[in-house]
Design a protein around this motif. Structure first.
Motif, short mmCIF file in Angstrom:
data_model
loop_
_atom_site.label_atom_id
_atom_site.label_comp_id
_atom_site.label_asym_id
_atom_site.label_seq_id
_atom_site.Cartn_x
_atom_site.Cartn_y
_atom_site.Cartn_z
N UNK A 180 4.41 -19.04 -40.14
CA UNK A 180 4.13 -18.81 -39.48
C UNK A 180 2.18 -18.21 -40.50
N UNK A 181 2.33 -17.87 -41.23
CA UNK A 181 1.45 -18.46 -42.39
C UNK A 181 1.18 -19.58 -42.36
N UNK A 182 1.74 -20.25 -42.36
CA UNK A 182 0.94 -22.15 -42.40
C UNK A 182 0.16 -22.59 -40.92
N UNK A 183 0.86 -21.54 -39.48
CA UNK A 183 0.99 -21.56 -38.62
C UNK A 183 -0.75 -21.55 -38.44
N UNK A 184 -0.97 -19.74 -38.42
CA UNK A 184 -2.43 -19.35 -38.67
C UNK A 184 -3.65 -19.98 -39.76
N UNK A 185 -3.48 -20.36 -40.37
CA UNK A 185 -4.13 -21.22 -41.72
C UNK A 185 -4.42 -22.62 -41.00
N UNK A 186 -3.36 -23.59 -40.98
CA UNK A 186 -3.26 -24.05 -40.02
C UNK A 186 -4.60 -24.60 -38.38
N UNK A 187 -4.33 -23.18 -37.34
CA UNK A 187 -4.94 -23.06 -36.30
C UNK A 187 -6.79 -22.73 -37.55
N UNK A 188 -6.42 -21.75 -38.00
CA UNK A 188 -8.20 -21.75 -38.55
C UNK A 188 -8.53 -22.63 -39.48
N UNK A 189 -8.39 -23.21 -39.97
CA UNK A 189 -8.90 -24.53 -40.01
C UNK A 189 -9.14 -25.42 -39.34
N UNK A 190 -8.50 -25.05 -38.69
CA UNK A 190 -8.96 -26.32 -36.86
C UNK A 190 -10.01 -26.12 -36.35
N UNK A 191 -10.44 -24.53 -36.03
CA UNK A 191 -11.58 -24.30 -35.87
C UNK A 191 -12.53 -24.05 -36.30
N UNK A 192 -12.69 -23.60 -37.24
CA UNK A 192 -13.25 -23.23 -38.10
C UNK A 192 -15.06 -24.42 -38.00
N UNK A 193 -14.72 -25.69 -37.59
CA UNK A 193 -16.04 -26.38 -37.44
C UNK A 193 -16.62 -25.66 -36.59
N UNK A 194 -16.04 -25.09 -35.69
CA UNK A 194 -16.85 -24.99 -34.13
C UNK A 194 -16.80 -23.71 -33.92
N UNK A 195 -16.57 -22.15 -35.37
CA UNK A 195 -16.80 -21.30 -35.35
C UNK A 195 -18.55 -21.79 -36.09
N UNK A 196 -18.52 -22.40 -36.97
CA UNK A 196 -19.43 -22.28 -37.88
C UNK A 196 -20.76 -22.71 -36.66
N UNK A 197 -20.29 -23.87 -36.13
CA UNK A 197 -21.72 -24.41 -35.62
C UNK A 197 -21.89 -23.36 -34.76
N UNK A 198 -21.15 -22.33 -33.99
CA UNK A 198 -22.07 -21.00 -32.79
C UNK A 198 -22.19 -20.52 -33.59
N UNK A 199 -21.99 -20.00 -35.12
CA UNK A 199 -22.45 -19.07 -36.37
C UNK A 199 -24.05 -19.96 -36.23
N UNK A 200 -24.05 -21.74 -36.42
CA UNK A 200 -25.47 -22.16 -36.85
C UNK A 200 -26.17 -21.81 -35.53
N UNK A 201 -25.64 -22.31 -34.04
CA UNK A 201 -26.74 -21.98 -33.53
C UNK A 201 -27.08 -20.40 -33.36
N UNK A 202 -26.82 -19.56 -33.56
CA UNK A 202 -26.89 -17.89 -33.02
C UNK A 202 -26.98 -17.55 -35.01
N UNK A 203 -28.10 -17.53 -36.01
CA UNK A 203 -28.45 -17.81 -36.68
C UNK A 203 -29.90 -18.28 -36.52
N UNK A 204 -30.50 -17.27 -36.76
CA UNK A 204 -32.31 -16.54 -36.86
C UNK A 204 -32.95 -16.48 -38.02
N UNK A 205 -33.44 -17.05 -38.86
CA UNK A 205 -33.87 -16.45 -40.25
C UNK A 205 -32.65 -16.38 -41.45
N UNK A 206 -32.69 -14.49 -40.99
CA UNK A 206 -31.49 -13.89 -41.64
C UNK A 206 -31.00 -13.29 -41.06
N UNK A 207 -30.94 -13.23 -39.65
CA UNK A 207 -30.52 -12.38 -39.23
C UNK A 207 -29.30 -13.44 -37.93
N UNK A 208 -28.34 -12.83 -37.79
CA UNK A 208 -26.80 -13.26 -36.80
C UNK A 208 -27.09 -12.53 -35.66
#
Length: 230
Positions: free
Chosen positions: A84-112
């Motif tokens: 299960x831990x390996x599964x969770x780690x794999x899913x987090x790695x898989x979806x992290x790029x999208x998560x960081x993209x969403x974060x970047x698109x919704x960060x203005x200056x120092x405000x998220x």
């Protein structure tokens, strides 16, 4: 005077052949191995049978002892946890790029802009076509929270986990709703990992990982389940 020819019947020939014949006879001679008496063979067979039975009994006793102590169940639980831990780690790695993209698109200056990311994650989790949609949505919010609250005014007795707990408990419980809809075993691993990752971004004292996990299961997730029914 003519020299007498040497043939197989001559004395010299017999003298040369004699040792060879003696050696051959020694090579072909069978060793004198004492034969076992019938009663001795019977005793040997009984000894082998008893030995095999003893090994079987010992093996059965060892298995029974492991079962009695619950060691077999512990072993299976550890293997399941690793998978299960390996599964969770794999899913987090898989979806992290999208998560960081969403974060970047919704960060203005120092405000998220959490107020944008949380509802977007909720929409993603409601999609009937997305795979692992609750894990996807959780990744969006987890990355946003770690980034947003690592920039907050952190201090002793109110660290990053205190901020996140305040957000989930008093302002928006979308992340708790994502955990509530996952299989419990997967949510347990994910919550612990998230809390530990957030804590690494802050050196102040305050809420611990264990306290955060406890609060999540005892307060935040039960409320989130009720909200999902409304």
């Amino acid at each position: 005077m003519p020299v007498q020819s040497i043939n197989a019947n001559s004395a010299f020939s017999k003298m040369q052949l004699a040792p060879a014949q003696t050696t051959a006879s020694k090579q072909t001679q069978k060793p004198n191995i004492p034969a076992h008496k019938p009663e001795e063979n019977g005793k040997l067979k009984k000894t082998l049978v008893y030995g095999a039975l003893a090994l079987a009994v010992l093996g059965g006793a060892a298995y029974w002892q492991r079962s009695r102590l619950g060691l077999d169940k512990i072993g299976n639980a550890e293997k399941n946890l690793e998978k299960l831990t390996a599964k969770i780690n794999g899913l987090k790695q898989k979806y992290k790029p999208d998560a960081l993209k969403v974060l970047q698109e919704n960060t203005v200056g120092d405000m998220v802009k959490l107020e944008n990311i949380e509802p977007a994650a909720a929409i993603r989790s409601a999609s009937p076509t997305e795979e692992n949609k609750f894990h996807q949505a959780a990744s969006w919010i987890e990355e946003a929270y770690k980034e947003a609250y690592s920039r907050a005014e952190l201090k002793d007795d109110f660290n990053i986990l205190d901020y996140i707990a305040k957000r989930i408990g008093m302002e928006n419980n979308t992340l708790a709703q994502m955990y509530a809809q996952m299989p419990k075993e997967e949510a347990e691993i994910r919550i612990k990992q998230f809390a530990a990752e957030a804590q690494q971004k802050d050196f102040h004292t305050g809420m611990t990982v264990d306290e955060f996990v406890k609060k999540m299961w005892e307060a935040f997730i039960p409320k989130a389940k009720n909200d999902l029914l409304i």
